[in-house]
Design a protein around this motif. Structure first.
Motif, PDB file in Angstrom:
ATOM      1  N   PRO A  65      44.669 -22.593 -11.614  1.00 54.04           N
ATOM      2  CA  PRO A  65      43.796 -21.833 -12.524  1.00 54.04           C
ATOM      3  C   PRO A  65      42.335 -21.900 -12.102  1.00 54.04           C
ATOM      4  N   GLU A  66      41.904 -23.057 -11.600  1.00 60.27           N
ATOM      5  CA  GLU A  66      40.516 -23.203 -11.171  1.00 60.27           C
ATOM      6  C   GLU A  66      40.198 -22.258 -10.021  1.00 60.27           C
ATOM      7  N   ARG A  69      40.083 -18.421 -10.960  1.00 61.69           N
ATOM      8  CA  ARG A  69      39.166 -17.955 -11.992  1.00 61.69           C
ATOM      9  C   ARG A  69      38.275 -16.815 -11.508  1.00 61.69           C
ATOM     10  N   TRP A  70      37.657 -16.974 -10.327  1.00 65.26           N
ATOM     11  CA  TRP A  70      36.748 -15.929  -9.840  1.00 65.26           C
ATOM     12  C   TRP A  70      37.478 -14.616  -9.553  1.00 65.26           C
ATOM     13  N   THR A  73      38.385 -12.929 -12.747  1.00 59.76           N
ATOM     14  CA  THR A  73      37.206 -12.404 -13.449  1.00 59.76           C
ATOM     15  C   THR A  73      36.781 -11.070 -12.855  1.00 59.76           C
TER      16      THR A  73
END
Length: 231
Positions: A65-66, A69-70, A73
Motif C-alpha cells: 500500500p505504501e 499510494r502515489w 493518487t
C-alpha cells in the motif's frame, strides 16, 4: 499558451552533453508537485547512478500500500479528468483531437528523446518497471496542457498543474524517480556522448552519471561499462 512556449524554450536549453544539476532545485519542484496531490512529508534519497539506484530499491515491495499510494493518487486524478471530459461526447472528441495535434507539436519542438532513451530500461526487475522517466512524463504533461486549452475541465487543470513541476525538475537535472510512500528515490540525468545528434555507438561510454557509472549504447539499449568515467 505563452507560458507553455516559455517552458518548451527552456527545456530545449537542457544540454545533453553536460546537463545542469541542482538537487535542491529538483527537490523544491518535486515538493510543489507533492503539495498539489496532498503529500506533506516528502523525503529524498539521491542515487547518483543506475546501479546505486538498484541498491537503494533492493527489497522494496512495489505492491505494498505504501508503494502504491502515489500511482493510485495520480491515476485517480487522471480518471476524474477523463470522466469529466467524457460527459460530453463533443468535448471528449475535441480533446482527443487536440491531444494528437499537441503531440505532433511537442515532438517537433522538444528534444528530450535522447534523455528518454538513455533513461529507459536501466534497472532490472520490478524496480525497472516501476520507475518514472521524467523526459516522457514532461512530454506527455505538456501535450495535455496544450490540449487542455481547447476544453473546459477543472479536473484536467488540476491534473496538469500537478504534473508541471516536473518540467522545472528536469531542467534542474532530474532524470528518473521511484516513490515509496512519500520517499522519492531520485536519479539525475546522465551526461550524454553524441555523434551527429545520436548517442555514440562505438562501444565507448554514451551515458555517464555523476558517480562515474558509465553505459555504452548497444543494439538493445544501454550496456554497463565496468570502469567508472569522470563526470
Amino acid at each position: 499558451m505563452d507560458e507553455v512556449e516559455k517552458i518548451i524554450s527552456r527545456l530545449n536549453g537542457v544540454d545533453p552533453e553536460r546537463p545542469y544539476f541542482d538537487p535542491l532545485a529538483v527537490e523544491e519542484a518535486v515538493r510543489r508537485h507533492a503539495r498539489l496531490i496532498g503529500f506533506r512529508d516528502v523525503s529524498f534519497t539521491w542515487a547518483m547512478g543506475p546501479r546505486q539506484a538498484n541498491s537503494e530499491l533492493e527489497g522494496v515491495d512495489f505492491e505494498s500500500p505504501e508503494a502504491c499510494r502515489w500511482p493510485l493518487t495520480m491515476q485517480a486524478m487522471q480518471d476524474q479528468a477523463v470522466a469529466e471530459l467524457q460527459r460530453d461526447d463533443a468535448v471528449w472528441q475535441a480533446y482527443q483531437e487536440a491531444q494528437r495535434a499537441a503531440e505532433e507539436r511537442i515532438a517537433q519542438a522538444l528534444h528530450l528523446e535522447l534523455f528518454r532513451l538513455a533513461l529507459f530500461n536501466l534497472l532490472s526487475g520490478e524496480a525497472g518497471q516501476q520507475g518514472h522517466n521524467v523526459a516522457s512524463l514532461v512530454s506527455f504533461a505538456l501535450r495535455d496542457v496544450i490540449a487542455g486549452a481547447s476544453v473546459e475541465s477543472e479536473a484536467l487543470e488540476d491534473l496538469n498543474d500537478a504534473y508541471l513541476p516536473f518540467a522545472d525538475a528536469i531542467m534542474a537535472g532530474l532524470g528518473s524517480f521511484w516513490i515509496v510512500g512519500e520517499r522519492f528515490v531520485c536519479l539525475p540525468l546522465p551526461r550524454l556522448a553524441l555523434e551527429n545528434g545520436a548517442l555514440v555507438s562505438d562501444g565507448s561510454p554514451a551515458a555517464i552519471w555523476p558517480n562515474g557509472e558509465a553505459y555504452a549504447n548497444g543494439d538493445e539499449g544501454l550496456i554497463p561499462v565496468l570502469q567508472s568515467v569522470e563526470w
